[in-house]
Design an enzyme around this catalytic site. Sequence first.
Site, short mmCIF file in Angstrom:
data_model
loop_
_atom_site.label_atom_id
_atom_site.label_comp_id
_atom_site.label_asym_id
_atom_site.label_seq_id
_atom_site.Cartn_x
_atom_site.Cartn_y
_atom_site.Cartn_z
N ARG A 2 5.74 71.81 37.25
CA ARG A 2 7.02 72.45 37.36
C ARG A 2 7.61 71.77 38.72
NH1 ARG A 2 7.29 78.61 35.56
NH2 ARG A 2 9.22 78.17 35.69
N ARG B 271 10.24 74.18 27.02
CA ARG B 271 10.43 75.34 25.78
C ARG B 271 11.28 74.79 24.91
NH1 ARG B 271 10.86 80.91 29.47
NH2 ARG B 271 8.69 81.19 29.53
N LYS C 3 10.57 75.13 32.02
CA LYS C 3 9.83 76.44 32.48
C LYS C 3 8.18 76.40 31.94
CE LYS C 3 13.48 78.87 33.07
NZ LYS C 3 13.95 79.48 34.29
N ARG D 225 6.18 83.43 26.35
CA ARG D 225 7.37 83.30 25.68
C ARG D 225 7.30 82.91 24.32
NH1 ARG D 225 9.75 86.88 28.96
NH2 ARG D 225 9.82 86.40 31.31
N ASP E 97 15.82 83.56 29.65
CA ASP E 97 14.49 84.31 29.13
C ASP E 97 14.39 84.70 28.01
OD1 ASP E 97 13.42 83.20 31.60
OD2 ASP E 97 12.95 84.93 32.42
N ARG F 279 9.59 90.70 43.37
CA ARG F 279 10.44 90.71 44.55
C ARG F 279 10.41 92.18 45.27
NH1 ARG F 279 12.70 87.82 40.82
NH2 ARG F 279 14.46 86.49 41.51
N GLY G 48 5.77 80.81 38.36
CA GLY G 48 6.92 80.10 39.35
C GLY G 48 7.45 81.07 40.16
N SER H 74 19.77 79.03 39.44
CA SER H 74 18.25 79.54 39.57
C SER H 74 18.13 80.59 40.61
CB SER H 74 17.24 78.33 39.90
OG SER H 74 15.92 79.13 40.52
N LYS I 240 9.15 92.08 35.44
CA LYS I 240 8.28 91.08 36.22
C LYS I 240 9.29 90.64 37.56
CE LYS I 240 7.42 86.94 33.74
NZ LYS I 240 7.52 86.01 34.73
#
Length: 438
Positions: free
Chosen positions: A134, A355, A351, A397, A325, A32, A106, A177, A27
């Site tokens: 977020r 989470r 996230k 997730r 992740d 990108r 995001g 990040s 992903k």
Amino acid sequence: MDDIKATTTTIDPGGYISGSLHVPGDKSISHRYAILAALAEGESELQGYAPGADCDSTLRCLRQLGISLESSTDSPTDQGATITIAGSGLKGFASVNGSLDAGNSGTTMRLMAGALAAHSFTTTVTGDQSLSRRPMQRIVAPLQAMGAQVETHKGCPPLTITGRSLEAIDYTPPMASAQVKSAILLAGLQANGTTWIREPVQTRDHTERALPIFGVNLVREGQAVGIVGGQQLVATSLAIPGDFSSAAFWFVAAAALPGSVIQVSYVGLNPTRTRLLDVLQGIGARVAIEPAETTSPEPYGTVTVSHAELYPIIVNGTDVPALIDELPALAALGLHGQGFRLNGASELRTKESDRIEVLVSGLRHMGAEVDEFPDGFEVYAQDPPSGGIVDAAGDHRMAMAFAIAALGLTGPTVIKNSDVVNVSYPGFFDTLNLLRHR
Ligand code: S3P
């Protein structure tokens, strides 16, 4: 009522998992490559483009910005479609009628903000309920420092970006990040001068690996990365390996369930993503890694994980960026008897859901004894609990982590809103059924 039924999955416990498989295309890499291909001159071809809703959001936004792209499912890989993208060149996006919708993603919102920061029109980017909560200030601050005009609703989406002529900055992000780093690199590509990013802790480096393939030179100063603005990107053809973060759920399940052996081939092995394998080895699981010989910018290979008796898991802050992740999958392992303690992971609260809160609440509903901390939680070692009803809370997730946790219990677990797995792993539950043996 039908809707509720349609999005609820029940996992019965027991058995083991085994088999060989591919997982969907990565992903992070897919977003990108698509954005860079759109900013390049010429036609790029991307094989194995991630099939989930998040990466569709990026393609939808690019189309709205006037990029012509085609998707063919007649692809040489079963990990995703082949996407052909006719790039419009640097600063070549067309202004949008209405707003862009980043959905649940995001990465789409933050990276697109960087790409749009030098386009001299105003674009509003919205998101779904989860994305609308977020934090965006982390990209707003550096993009404003470069000269872009960016507005938010109290630091959260929608994001309204009015592009300007940008000036380079020298920036140390206050948090680890890769999305922030990538947004700044995309803006820096279109700025006057050399933009520097000094990461406190290394995060995934897919953008840095991709840029040179599109003909852009990066400069380095120790751990810092610099980009000289104004370099033109050249179209290219790239294949996207399987998503390590999706494979992580199978690796954890195989480590946890006696009798299990799972082999995932053509899976990404970028070292900024694979810390989970060190953790699994460290707690006693059997892990075999066969890297493929490749000239591709992204390493990949075959990973085989099998069960062995496991020790408790303790994860601290320094490991968090390289595991970010995979932490939900690891937390699931905490329900397979050994316990799990996590600290230094407050980023998990930012996230697709909070989470920490959602995992703590879900694992408690499954019968686990769990303590919550501001920056983590502890799942105490205990006999397998009985299962219960949990909510994925709009977070892909979480749904997958609960499914893996549920395999080790003594009774069934009902996962509400389980179809959110489509964000990154359409077919996750079908694959689980194929891999399971009882
Ligand atoms: C991502 C970076 C990470 C990760 C997310 C994907 C990316 O987020 O959690 O799933 O593709 O750059 P942060 O940049 O917020 O750490």
